[in-house]
Write a protein that holds these residues in place. Structure first.
Motif, PDB file in Angstrom:
ATOM      1  N   LEU A 179     -15.813 -48.940 -19.580  1.00 30.74           N
ATOM      2  CA  LEU A 179     -16.603 -50.170 -19.550  1.00 30.74           C
ATOM      3  C   LEU A 179     -17.747 -50.036 -18.545  1.00 30.74           C
ATOM      4  O   LEU A 179     -18.151 -51.015 -17.925  1.00 30.74           O
ATOM      5  CB  LEU A 179     -15.695 -51.352 -19.186  1.00 30.74           C
ATOM      6  CG  LEU A 179     -14.649 -51.689 -20.246  1.00 30.74           C
ATOM      7  CD1 LEU A 179     -13.362 -52.160 -19.627  1.00 30.74           C
ATOM      8  CD2 LEU A 179     -15.206 -52.743 -21.182  1.00 30.74           C
ATOM      9  N   ALA A 230     -20.793 -52.499 -18.389  1.00 24.41           N
ATOM     10  CA  ALA A 230     -20.551 -53.587 -19.335  1.00 24.41           C
ATOM     11  C   ALA A 230     -20.737 -54.944 -18.662  1.00 24.41           C
ATOM     12  O   ALA A 230     -20.484 -55.100 -17.474  1.00 24.41           O
ATOM     13  CB  ALA A 230     -19.145 -53.477 -19.920  1.00 24.41           C
ATOM     14  N   LEU A 289     -14.614 -49.134 -14.909  1.00 25.31           N
ATOM     15  CA  LEU A 289     -15.494 -50.304 -14.865  1.00 25.31           C
ATOM     16  C   LEU A 289     -16.708 -50.067 -13.980  1.00 25.31           C
ATOM     17  O   LEU A 289     -17.348 -51.013 -13.536  1.00 25.31           O
ATOM     18  CB  LEU A 289     -14.701 -51.514 -14.353  1.00 25.31           C
ATOM     19  CG  LEU A 289     -13.592 -52.002 -15.283  1.00 25.31           C
ATOM     20  CD1 LEU A 289     -12.484 -52.684 -14.506  1.00 25.31           C
ATOM     21  CD2 LEU A 289     -14.172 -52.938 -16.315  1.00 25.31           C
ATOM     22  N   ALA A 304     -19.842 -52.388 -13.730  1.00 29.23           N
ATOM     23  CA  ALA A 304     -19.680 -53.521 -14.644  1.00 29.23           C
ATOM     24  C   ALA A 304     -19.958 -54.842 -13.938  1.00 29.23           C
ATOM     25  O   ALA A 304     -19.836 -54.955 -12.717  1.00 29.23           O
ATOM     26  CB  ALA A 304     -18.276 -53.532 -15.233  1.00 29.23           C
TER      27      ALA A 304
END
Length: 118
Positions: free
Chosen positions: A52, A55, A72, A75
């Motif tokens: 991710l 994201a 992440l 993110a």
């Protein structure tokens, strides 16, 4: 509407899933690099070992989500609800956690967070 979907090893790079309902889904090893999940309902989702990076998960509902081993990096989780989410082993380098509810979430180090608990 993506409720109860099962995806594995998929490519959702830069996908626009803003406001999507993916509740109770299992997305394992998915690549969601730079995907837009802003405001998405992803309660009880499994994003195990998902990518991710970059994201946008701002204001997303990630209650009880499993982000075990997810990447992440960079993110945006600003304002997201991660109540009782599992982030064990996740990479949260440079993640924006401003105003994020992490109440009872399991953090990457395995410790429980009380941030956001009232």
């Amino acid at each position: 509407d993506l409720r109860n979907t099962f995806l594995i090893n998929g490519d959702l790079i830069k996908a626009n899933l803003s406001g999507a309902n993916a509740r109770n889904s299992r997305w394992k090893y998915e690549d969601l690099t730079d995907a837009n999940l802003k405001g998405a309902n992803v309660i009880d989702i499994e994003l195990v070992y998902a990518t991710l990076k970059g994201a946008d998960l701002s204001n997303a509902f990630l209650r009880h989500a499993s982000l075990y081993g997810a990447d992440l990096t960079g993110a945006n989780l600003r304002g997201a609800d991660l109540y009782r989410a599992d982030l064990t082993g996740a990479n949260i380098t440079n993640v924006d956690l401003t105003q994020t509810n992490l109440c009872r979430a399991t953090m990457p180090d395995g410790k429980m967070s009380m941030q956001g608990c009232r």
